[in-house]
Design a protein around this motif. Structure first.
Motif, short mmCIF file in Angstrom:
data_model
loop_
_atom_site.label_atom_id
_atom_site.label_comp_id
_atom_site.label_asym_id
_atom_site.label_seq_id
_atom_site.Cartn_x
_atom_site.Cartn_y
_atom_site.Cartn_z
N LEU A 13 -51.45 -7.96 18.38
CA LEU A 13 -50.99 -8.99 17.45
C LEU A 13 -50.34 -10.14 18.23
N ASN A 14 -50.27 -11.30 17.60
CA ASN A 14 -49.53 -12.38 18.25
C ASN A 14 -48.06 -11.97 18.28
N SER A 15 -47.29 -12.57 19.14
CA SER A 15 -45.92 -12.12 19.36
C SER A 15 -45.06 -12.18 18.11
N ALA A 16 -45.20 -13.20 17.28
CA ALA A 16 -44.38 -13.31 16.06
C ALA A 16 -44.73 -12.20 15.08
N THR A 17 -46.00 -11.90 14.91
CA THR A 17 -46.41 -10.84 14.00
C THR A 17 -45.97 -9.48 14.53
N ALA A 18 -46.13 -9.27 15.83
CA ALA A 18 -45.69 -8.02 16.45
C ALA A 18 -44.18 -7.84 16.30
N ALA A 19 -43.42 -8.90 16.53
CA ALA A 19 -41.96 -8.82 16.40
C ALA A 19 -41.56 -8.49 14.97
N ALA A 20 -42.22 -9.08 13.99
CA ALA A 20 -41.90 -8.79 12.59
C ALA A 20 -42.21 -7.33 12.26
N HIS A 21 -43.33 -6.83 12.73
CA HIS A 21 -43.69 -5.43 12.48
C HIS A 21 -42.69 -4.49 13.14
N LEU A 22 -42.37 -4.73 14.39
CA LEU A 22 -41.45 -3.86 15.11
C LEU A 22 -40.04 -3.92 14.53
N ARG A 23 -39.62 -5.09 14.08
CA ARG A 23 -38.32 -5.23 13.42
C ARG A 23 -38.29 -4.40 12.14
N ALA A 24 -39.38 -4.44 11.38
CA ALA A 24 -39.47 -3.65 10.15
C ALA A 24 -39.46 -2.15 10.47
N GLU A 25 -40.14 -1.76 11.53
CA GLU A 25 -40.16 -0.35 11.94
C GLU A 25 -38.74 0.11 12.29
N LEU A 26 -38.01 -0.70 13.03
CA LEU A 26 -36.64 -0.35 13.40
C LEU A 26 -35.70 -0.36 12.20
N ALA A 27 -36.03 -1.15 11.18
CA ALA A 27 -35.22 -1.17 9.96
C ALA A 27 -35.37 0.13 9.18
N LEU A 28 -36.42 0.90 9.47
CA LEU A 28 -36.67 2.15 8.76
C LEU A 28 -36.33 3.39 9.55
N GLU A 29 -36.04 3.26 10.83
CA GLU A 29 -35.79 4.43 11.67
C GLU A 29 -34.59 4.25 12.57
N VAL A 30 -34.00 5.39 12.92
CA VAL A 30 -32.93 5.44 13.91
C VAL A 30 -33.27 6.60 14.84
N ASP A 31 -32.90 6.48 16.10
CA ASP A 31 -33.21 7.57 17.02
C ASP A 31 -31.98 8.46 17.23
N PRO A 32 -32.20 9.69 17.71
CA PRO A 32 -31.08 10.62 17.88
C PRO A 32 -29.98 10.08 18.79
N ASP A 33 -30.33 9.34 19.83
CA ASP A 33 -29.31 8.83 20.76
C ASP A 33 -28.37 7.85 20.07
N ASP A 34 -28.91 6.94 19.27
CA ASP A 34 -28.04 6.00 18.56
C ASP A 34 -27.17 6.73 17.54
#
Length: 150
Positions: A13-34
């Motif tokens: 994906l272009n960088s803006a689309t990729a960033a939006a997707h990855l931001r949305a993914e992080l908005a839905l998940e947290v990892d054990p370390d955090d």
């Protein structure tokens, strides 16, 4: 002979689309370390950790401070006392179990803000983080993470 890259069968994906997707993914998940850093530092403000499997799994091993809300039991009545201002971080057994997804979906459909814990309790234990249990750890068998039980 030209060989096309399998990794690029679908172009990046272009960088803006990729960033939006990855931001949305992080908005839905947290990892054990955090999550463990918050719990250790006492900065678990604004969210509750939720075990979405059956009570039997919750009794065997759970993240300290977690509450048990089995996804099968989530109804408007069963969640009526939950704080709608909090985020509910749902987890289950592992990436091979979808109880956290089912629980998070039901909570979201009932109007709650949700996230999932990446990897479930197996990832939590694999990282070496402590669990709470209802019974003492009496056997080597009990050191393995509980099965799905959902």
């Amino acid at each position: 002979m030209t060989t096309e890259s399998r990794a690029l069968t679908f172009p990046a994906l272009n960088s803006a689309t990729a960033a939006a997707h990855l931001r949305a993914e992080l908005a839905l998940e947290v990892d054990p370390d955090d999550l463990v850093r918050d719990l250790t530092a006492g900065t678990q403000l604004g969210y509750v950790v939720v075990e979405t499997r059956a009570p039997e799994a919750f009794a065997l091993a759970r993240i300290p401070g977690a509450i048990n809300l089995p996804y099968r039991d989530l109804t408007p009545e069963s969640v009526s006392q939950l704080d709608r201002d909090l985020v509910y971080v749902c987890y289950c057994e592992s990436i091979h179990c979808n109880a956290a997804t089912k629980g998070a979906l039901k909570l979201a459909e009932l109007g709650f803000k949700v996230k999932r814990l990446s990897g479930g309790i197996r990832a939590w234990q694999a990282a070496g983080y402590a669990v709470d249990r209802d019974t003492p750890d009496l056997s080597a068998a009990s050191t393995s993470p509980p099965r799905c039980a959902c």
